[in-house]
Scaffold this active site. Structure first.
Site, short mmCIF file in Angstrom:
data_model
loop_
_atom_site.label_atom_id
_atom_site.label_comp_id
_atom_site.label_asym_id
_atom_site.label_seq_id
_atom_site.Cartn_x
_atom_site.Cartn_y
_atom_site.Cartn_z
N ASN A 124 38.72 37.61 54.57
CA ASN A 124 39.36 36.71 55.55
C ASN A 124 38.40 36.50 56.70
O ASN A 124 37.31 37.06 56.72
CB ASN A 124 40.71 37.28 56.01
CG ASN A 124 40.56 38.62 56.68
OD1 ASN A 124 39.92 38.74 57.72
ND2 ASN A 124 41.12 39.66 56.08
N LYS B 237 31.91 41.30 35.22
CA LYS B 237 32.04 39.98 35.83
C LYS B 237 32.87 39.05 34.94
O LYS B 237 32.67 39.00 33.73
CB LYS B 237 30.63 39.39 36.03
CG LYS B 237 30.64 38.10 36.78
CD LYS B 237 29.25 37.51 36.90
CE LYS B 237 29.34 36.07 37.41
NZ LYS B 237 28.11 35.34 37.20
N PRO C 292 48.64 48.87 50.42
CA PRO C 292 49.45 49.69 51.32
C PRO C 292 49.40 49.10 52.72
O PRO C 292 48.38 48.54 53.14
CB PRO C 292 48.74 51.05 51.30
CG PRO C 292 47.35 50.76 50.83
CD PRO C 292 47.45 49.56 49.93
N ILE D 186 48.95 49.93 56.24
CA ILE D 186 48.42 51.11 56.94
C ILE D 186 49.21 51.34 58.23
O ILE D 186 49.62 52.47 58.53
CB ILE D 186 46.91 50.90 57.25
CG1 ILE D 186 46.17 50.58 55.95
CG2 ILE D 186 46.33 52.14 57.92
CD1 ILE D 186 44.78 50.03 56.14
N LYS E 215 58.31 41.94 63.43
CA LYS E 215 57.26 42.78 62.80
C LYS E 215 57.23 44.17 63.43
O LYS E 215 57.07 45.17 62.73
CB LYS E 215 55.90 42.09 62.96
CG LYS E 215 54.80 42.70 62.16
CD LYS E 215 53.56 41.82 62.13
CE LYS E 215 53.75 40.61 61.24
NZ LYS E 215 52.60 39.73 61.22
#
Ligand code: C5P
Length: 398
Positions: A208, A286, A304, A306, A338
């Site tokens: 990202n 690959k 997961p 964190i 959140k």
């Protein structure tokens, strides 16, 4: 200020050794007492006489010098300091430290010490980028060694890239951060930062746009306030701050393991942009086009969380857990939900819609959400957001 602090400066054998004479001068200007140690290779670049003249003290050189041993044994030398600084730290010295070698005075002192060690690596860029050096760097980070630099730029060998020793004042800042009696002295704070990379196959990965700028700035300020900072970072595009323990990871699962290994902590700040998903199955080779025009369909598994894992861990949970929320709409409503969902104490929420230029940029406009409600902060540099957040953390912990 470093008044009353004792710093052992080990000078390694590299062209940057001449800058270490200035480092000694700068440390002494700030009130530190400097004991210099020269490796044999360092003596090819700076003389014992100039080193001891600038330090105003005897320079230590050889493991088997009986006069030195009678005055101060190498074990005592390694403990009679508040901090050990290795500048320049050559690839060879890094390898010796990572391998636990003790075959000259410098490496023996480094192995025998019970104090923190800060290194300022300096070497040719290929040597720095070599996997062996990067492996050693990761090992040293895991051992709690603090690292300042190297910087990028023109090198004495004529190449351009990472490998120049940090400037003396940057090293001094790292020393001050490591020794300073700030409001967070004696506190351990964990910071995650950067993106994660999730492999698709051995050559491709999902990433990202996080640069790691905000997390790096938070870690830098917490360290400057005196905290011992463990900085768990994904492959960020900005260099980690000096004076912190750096643990480099790639994937979310590695990040969780590194975070768990770094606990206990008094506070934890989760600024990393962790990938929500990884490939459901590991791909050992690959993926290839087979000429049929069929495209692969990737199947994901959830990573997961964190922040949620640490927030809900019960015994051993840091006293203060701070998460970040990058949202593109209804920032406060989503971030408030959140905070409740993840179980953290504070959420630093920001709007990362492309038109804000925040993700990957140098500014941030955040809202701090806590049990007391939502507090809007004006748009400001990420360094200033970090300073304000770190000051709030210091207040909450003291
Ligand atoms: O759920 P979301 O990714 O928006 O939450 C952001 C917050 O959660 C950040 O503090 C981020 O560091 C943390 N996080 C995490 N592990 C994940 C996903 C997010 O720690 N797998």
């Amino acid at each position: 200020m470093l008044a009353g602090k004792r710093v052992l400066v080990i000078i390694g054998g590299g062209i940057a050794a001449f800058k270490s004479l200035d480092l000694i001068r700068r440390l002494r200007e700030r009130g530190a007492t400097v004991t210099p140690v020269l490796t044999r290779a360092a003596e090819e670049f700076v003389t014992p006489l100039s080193t001891s003249a600038l330090a105003g003290r005897k320079v230590y050189r050889d493991l088997f010098d009986l006069t030195d041993e009678a005055e101060m044994g190498h074990i005592e030398l390694s403990r009679d300091a508040d901090l050990l600084v290795v500048a320049p730290c050559t690839a060879d010295l890094m390898a010796k430290m990572a391998g636990g070698h003790a075959n000259d005075l410098a490496s023996t002192v480094l192995l025998a010490t019970d104090k923190r060690v800060l290194i300022a690596p300096a070497m040719n860029m290929r040597m720095w980028q070599h996997p062996a050096t990067q492996r050693n760097l990761a090992t040293l980070g895991g051992d709690g060694v603090l690292v300042v630099g190297p910087n990028e730029g023109d090198m004495a060998c004529g190449e351009h890239g990472p490998g120049r020793m940090a400037e003396p004042l940057e090293i001094v800042a790292g020393v001050e951060a490591a020794l300073m009696d700030g409001p967070l002295k004696g506190r351990h704070v964990l910071v995650t930062s950067g993106p994660t990379h999730e492999p698709i196959d051995p050559v491709r990965f999902i990433a990202n746009r996080s640069s790691g700028t905000q997390g790096t700035a938070v870690a830098r300020v917490l360290s400057a306030l005196g905290a011992r900072v463990t900085f768990v970072t994904g492959p960020a595009s900005v260099a980690p701050p000096g004076g912190v323990e750096v643990v480099r990871v790639e994937t979310a699962r590695q990040m969780l393991a590194a975070v768990q290994a770094a606990l206990p902590a008094d506070a934890a700040v989760f600024a990393a942009a962790v990938a929500d998903w990884r490939m459901a199955e590991d791909q050992p080779s690959k993926m290839k086009k087979d000429g049929s025009g069929k495209v692969p369909v990737l199947e994901f598994a959830e990573n997961p969380d964190i922040l949620a894992t640490v927030s809900r861990m019960g015994e051993g949970r840091p006293g203060l857990v701070v998460g970040f929320a990058a949202e593109t709409d209804e920032v406060i409503a989503h971030a408030t939900a959140k905070r409740a969902r993840k179980g953290c104490d504070w959420i630093v929420a920001n709007d990362v819609s492309p038109e804000t230029g925040i993700m990957g940029g140098s500014e941030n406009a955040v809202t701090l959400i806590s049990a007391d409600g939502a507090e809007d902060w004006p748009r400001m540099g990420k360094d200033r957001v970090a300073a304000r957040l770190a000051a709030r953390i210091a207040k909450a912990l003291t």
